[in-house]
Motif scaffolding. Structure first.
Motif, PDB file in Angstrom:
ATOM      1  N   ARG A 260       0.857  -1.185   0.000  1.00 60.22           N
ATOM      2  CA  ARG A 260       0.000   0.000   0.000  1.00 60.22           C
ATOM      3  C   ARG A 260       0.897   1.240   0.000  1.00 60.22           C
ATOM      4  O   ARG A 260       1.023   1.944   1.020  1.00 60.22           O
ATOM      5  CB  ARG A 260      -0.922  -0.029   1.222  1.00 60.22           C
ATOM      6  N   ILE A 261       1.538   1.500  -1.139  1.00 60.55           N
ATOM      7  CA  ILE A 261       2.554   2.548  -1.213  1.00 60.55           C
ATOM      8  C   ILE A 261       1.953   3.938  -1.022  1.00 60.55           C
ATOM      9  O   ILE A 261       2.511   4.784  -0.301  1.00 60.55           O
ATOM     10  CB  ILE A 261       3.296   2.481  -2.562  1.00 60.55           C
ATOM     11  N   ASP A 262       0.816   4.180  -1.652  1.00 58.87           N
ATOM     12  CA  ASP A 262       0.205   5.505  -1.531  1.00 58.87           C
ATOM     13  C   ASP A 262      -0.188   5.804  -0.088  1.00 58.87           C
ATOM     14  O   ASP A 262      -0.039   6.938   0.397  1.00 58.87           O
ATOM     15  CB  ASP A 262      -1.021   5.604  -2.444  1.00 58.87           C
ATOM     16  N   LYS A 263      -0.689   4.788   0.594  1.00 60.31           N
ATOM     17  CA  LYS A 263      -1.049   4.960   2.007  1.00 60.31           C
ATOM     18  C   LYS A 263       0.209   5.254   2.839  1.00 60.31           C
ATOM     19  O   LYS A 263       0.175   6.069   3.768  1.00 60.31           O
ATOM     20  CB  LYS A 263      -1.735   3.684   2.516  1.00 60.31           C
ATOM     21  N   MET A 264       1.325   4.603   2.486  1.00 58.19           N
ATOM     22  CA  MET A 264       2.588   4.873   3.185  1.00 58.19           C
ATOM     23  C   MET A 264       3.027   6.324   2.971  1.00 58.19           C
ATOM     24  O   MET A 264       3.490   6.988   3.907  1.00 58.19           O
ATOM     25  CB  MET A 264       3.683   3.929   2.687  1.00 58.19           C
ATOM     26  N   THR A 265       2.885   6.803   1.744  1.00 59.80           N
ATOM     27  CA  THR A 265       3.266   8.186   1.446  1.00 59.80           C
ATOM     28  C   THR A 265       2.438   9.167   2.265  1.00 59.80           C
ATOM     29  O   THR A 265       2.959  10.151   2.814  1.00 59.80           O
ATOM     30  CB  THR A 265       3.093   8.465  -0.055  1.00 59.80           C
ATOM     31  N   ASN A 266       1.141   8.881   2.368  1.00 63.84           N
ATOM     32  CA  ASN A 266       0.263   9.742   3.183  1.00 63.84           C
ATOM     33  C   ASN A 266       0.686   9.725   4.648  1.00 63.84           C
ATOM     34  O   ASN A 266       0.650  10.760   5.331  1.00 63.84           O
ATOM     35  CB  ASN A 266      -1.187   9.288   3.047  1.00 63.84           C
ATOM     36  N   TYR A 286      10.328   2.729   4.019  1.00 61.30           N
ATOM     37  CA  TYR A 286       9.655   3.458   2.941  1.00 61.30           C
ATOM     38  C   TYR A 286      10.405   3.306   1.616  1.00 61.30           C
ATOM     39  O   TYR A 286       9.811   3.027   0.563  1.00 61.30           O
ATOM     40  CB  TYR A 286       9.534   4.929   3.323  1.00 61.30           C
ATOM     41  N   LEU A 287      11.730   3.461   1.654  1.00 57.40           N
ATOM     42  CA  LEU A 287      12.529   3.337   0.436  1.00 57.40           C
ATOM     43  C   LEU A 287      12.483   1.914  -0.117  1.00 57.40           C
ATOM     44  O   LEU A 287      12.408   1.716  -1.342  1.00 57.40           O
ATOM     45  CB  LEU A 287      13.978   3.749   0.710  1.00 57.40           C
ATOM     46  N   SER A 288      12.526   0.921   0.765  1.00 52.39           N
ATOM     47  CA  SER A 288      12.425  -0.476   0.320  1.00 52.39           C
ATOM     48  C   SER A 288      11.097  -0.737  -0.363  1.00 52.39           C
ATOM     49  O   SER A 288      11.028  -1.434  -1.381  1.00 52.39           O
ATOM     50  CB  SER A 288      12.599  -1.425   1.512  1.00 52.39           C
ATOM     51  N   ALA A 289      10.025  -0.171   0.202  1.00 56.42           N
ATOM     52  CA  ALA A 289       8.694  -0.358  -0.387  1.00 56.42           C
ATOM     53  C   ALA A 289       8.625   0.253  -1.786  1.00 56.42           C
ATOM     54  O   ALA A 289       8.057  -0.348  -2.710  1.00 56.42           O
ATOM     55  CB  ALA A 289       7.636   0.269   0.518  1.00 56.42           C
ATOM     56  N   LEU A 290       9.202   1.437  -1.964  1.00 51.36           N
ATOM     57  CA  LEU A 290       9.217   2.071  -3.294  1.00 51.36           C
ATOM     58  C   LEU A 290      10.007   1.232  -4.291  1.00 51.36           C
ATOM     59  O   LEU A 290       9.613   1.059  -5.448  1.00 51.36           O
ATOM     60  CB  LEU A 290       9.813   3.471  -3.196  1.00 51.36           C
ATOM     61  N   GLY A 291      11.146   0.683  -3.825  1.00 50.75           N
ATOM     62  CA  GLY A 291      11.951  -0.156  -4.709  1.00 50.75           C
ATOM     63  C   GLY A 291      11.241  -1.445  -5.092  1.00 50.75           C
ATOM     64  O   GLY A 291      11.276  -1.870  -6.253  1.00 50.75           O
ATOM     65  N   GLU A 292      10.585  -2.082  -4.106  1.00 51.07           N
ATOM     66  CA  GLU A 292       9.850  -3.314  -4.386  1.00 51.07           C
ATOM     67  C   GLU A 292       8.700  -3.077  -5.354  1.00 51.07           C
ATOM     68  O   GLU A 292       8.321  -3.985  -6.118  1.00 51.07           O
ATOM     69  CB  GLU A 292       9.319  -3.905  -3.074  1.00 51.07           C
ATOM     70  N   ALA A 293       8.142  -1.864  -5.333  1.00 53.92           N
ATOM     71  CA  ALA A 293       7.051  -1.519  -6.248  1.00 53.92           C
ATOM     72  C   ALA A 293       7.577  -1.029  -7.606  1.00 53.92           C
ATOM     73  O   ALA A 293       6.795  -0.567  -8.444  1.00 53.92           O
ATOM     74  CB  ALA A 293       6.163  -0.451  -5.625  1.00 53.92           C
ATOM     75  N   ASN A 294       8.903  -1.124  -7.785  1.00 55.86           N
ATOM     76  CA  ASN A 294       9.555  -0.721  -9.044  1.00 55.86           C
ATOM     77  C   ASN A 294       9.399   0.773  -9.328  1.00 55.86           C
ATOM     78  O   ASN A 294       9.456   1.195 -10.482  1.00 55.86           O
ATOM     79  CB  ASN A 294       9.016  -1.546 -10.221  1.00 55.86           C
TER      80      ASN A 294
END
Length: 473
Positions: A260-266, A286-294
């Motif tokens: 849930r990347i957008d929720k993390m950003t919020n 947070y950075l790992s999540a962005l990387g995993e989501a390409n």
């Protein structure tokens, strides 16, 4: 002037006279005590400092006390009970304990602990009830004794039953005891029991502290239950408990697992609006999540933001690991260069990530070049293990892998249990059974778990050989 000097001297003489009189009185009192209590101090000192090897002497000391005027002295009786329980001599302790009309809370505790050491929880429970019937409130360490006993027996549900049954008594368990039970369920990954304890605490009007809320959130987060974490997070805020950075990190980690990347950003924006410091864990997750989501470009942009706030290698390592996993070697080495220029010192995770990524991408020359630069300055075995694991994947590299291992043994980074597992696994694939047995023998002397792993690998290898023989026949 002379009158002042006279008054000062008179005062000194008076003080000296009073001191001499006080010392004489103390001496007379001490002599009286020696007449009334011969051997008291010697008995008490021995009992308080006795060990399990002194049990025969403790019994003989008790016999001498019983034959003297000290037989009814409660201080010595208490010391006897404690000495016997320290030796785990329950029958002897029981005999001394029964002589008290109203034993102290400390003596009840010693007897309960002794019952539990004798694996007799029913007797300990009975003694607990007797204690409360005698209007003596159990202190928190008595409840802790039961909790530790049931925890070691993997029977935490019985500890829960005990606290529930005692919660309506005259002396219910204390708030801290419920907290410890909650944390114990969390450490054992017993989420259902943990939530049941949480609901029971709420029904009893027990308010959770920040650590307990964080423990619950972490347990639910392990299951990836985003809705459960969000519900509990809202309950926490409604209970007027202010979340700290650990709380927010638990929620972020759960959202990462659910992608849930957008929720993390919020959530990151909400943390900033609340002036909550985002630490190295926050940014790493947070950075790992962005990387995993390409979302590589966004990840790199956020890294530039993070490096202004966090002077630590963890956020950098998260980005390096992501780029290495995606075989973006040039970008990875570029980020590593930026990391060095920013003044952040690489740690063993940084080096192992770079080495493993280079090796996995087939860039063995670059991997060895980097390894030679750092092997004499890095004291952790982790980078060495990264190189060994890459080499060990190819049975043609057996001699080279053994050479690196022997070099590691003479370095400041001594092999750990992971090192031996890597070597045993490689030798198993290379059908080097004799060398494999040597590594098992050498490894298990330092790491007992190596023996079980090595034997299982040998068994698998021998089964494979037997199957090949049967096919030939």
């Amino acid at each position: 002037m002379q009158s002042v000097i006279f008054a000062r001297n008179h005062s000194r003489l008076l003080d000296r006279s009073l001191f001499t009189s006080h010392r004489r009185c103390c001496s007379e009192l001490s002599n009286q005590q020696k007449k009334i209590h011969p051997g008291f101090n010697n008995h008490l000192y021995f009992l308080n400092h006795s060990t399990t090897q002194d049990l025969p002497r403790i019994r003989s000391t008790e016999a001498r006390i019983n034959e003297s005027e000290l037989r009814d002295h409660n201080v010595l009786r208490s010391a006897l009970v404690e000495a016997y329980t320290r030796c785990n001599a329950r029958d002897d302790a029981e005999r001394a304990f029964r002589l008290f009309e109203t034993p102290s809370s400390k003596l009840w505790q010693r007897m309960i602990e002794c019952d539990l050491r004798h694996d007799d929880p029913s007797k300990a429970n009975q003694r607990l009830k007797q204690m409360m019937d005698a209007n003596i409130e159990p202190q928190t360490f008595i409840w802790d004794a039961f909790l530790n006993f049931y925890k070691n027996k993997n029977q935490l549900n019985k500890a829960y039953d005990l606290l529930c049954d005692s919660s309506q008594s005259k002396y219910p368990p204390q708030r801290e005891n419920w907290f410890k039970l909650l944390w114990a369920f969390g450490k054992n990954d017993q989420l259902h029991a943990e939530m049941m304890t949480y609901r029971k605490m709420r029904s009893l009007g027990i308010t959770l502290d920040l650590s307990s809320w964080n423990s619950l959130l972490a347990s639910i987060g392990k299951k990836g239950d985003v809705d459960g974490v969000q519900t509990l997070f809202d309950e926490m805020k409604s209970a007027n408990v202010e979340p700290d950075v650990v709380t927010w990190n638990s929620v972020l980690n759960t959202l990462r697992k659910a992608k849930r990347i957008d929720k993390m950003t919020n959530l990151m924006e909400e943390m900033k609006s609340r002036d909550i410091d985002q630490d190295r864990v926050t940014w790493s997750v947070y950075l790992s999540a962005l990387g995993e989501a390409n979302r590589i470009d966004e990840m790199l942009a956020k890294l530039n933001e993070a490096k202004l706030e966090i002077f630590h290698p963890d956020p950098w390592n998260a980005v390096l690991e992501c780029l290495g996993r995606k075989r973006k070697i040039e970008e990875m080495m570029s980020i590593f260069g930026a990391m060095e220029r920013s003044g952040v010192t690489p740690d063993h995770v940084t080096w192992s990530t770079l080495l493993h990524s280079l090796g996995t991408a087939g860039k063995l020359k670059e991997m060895f070049d980097l390894f030679r630069q750092i092997k004499d300055v890095v004291i952790s075995p982790v980078p060495w293990n990264a190189v060994l694991s890459i080499l060990g994947k190819n049975v043609a590299n057996v001699d080279l892998t053994l050479s690196v291992f022997n070099e590691m043994k003479t370095s400041s980074a001594l092999p750990n249990h992971v090192t031996y597992i890597i070597m045993i696994s490689m030798l198993s694939q290379a059908n080097k059974e004799e060398e494999m047995e040597k590594f098992i023998s050498e490894g298990k002397s330092r790491f007992p778990e190596i023996s079980e792993y090595g034997i299982s690998q040998l068994r698998k290898k021998r089964i494979q050989v037997e199957k090949k023989i049967n096919l030939v026949e």
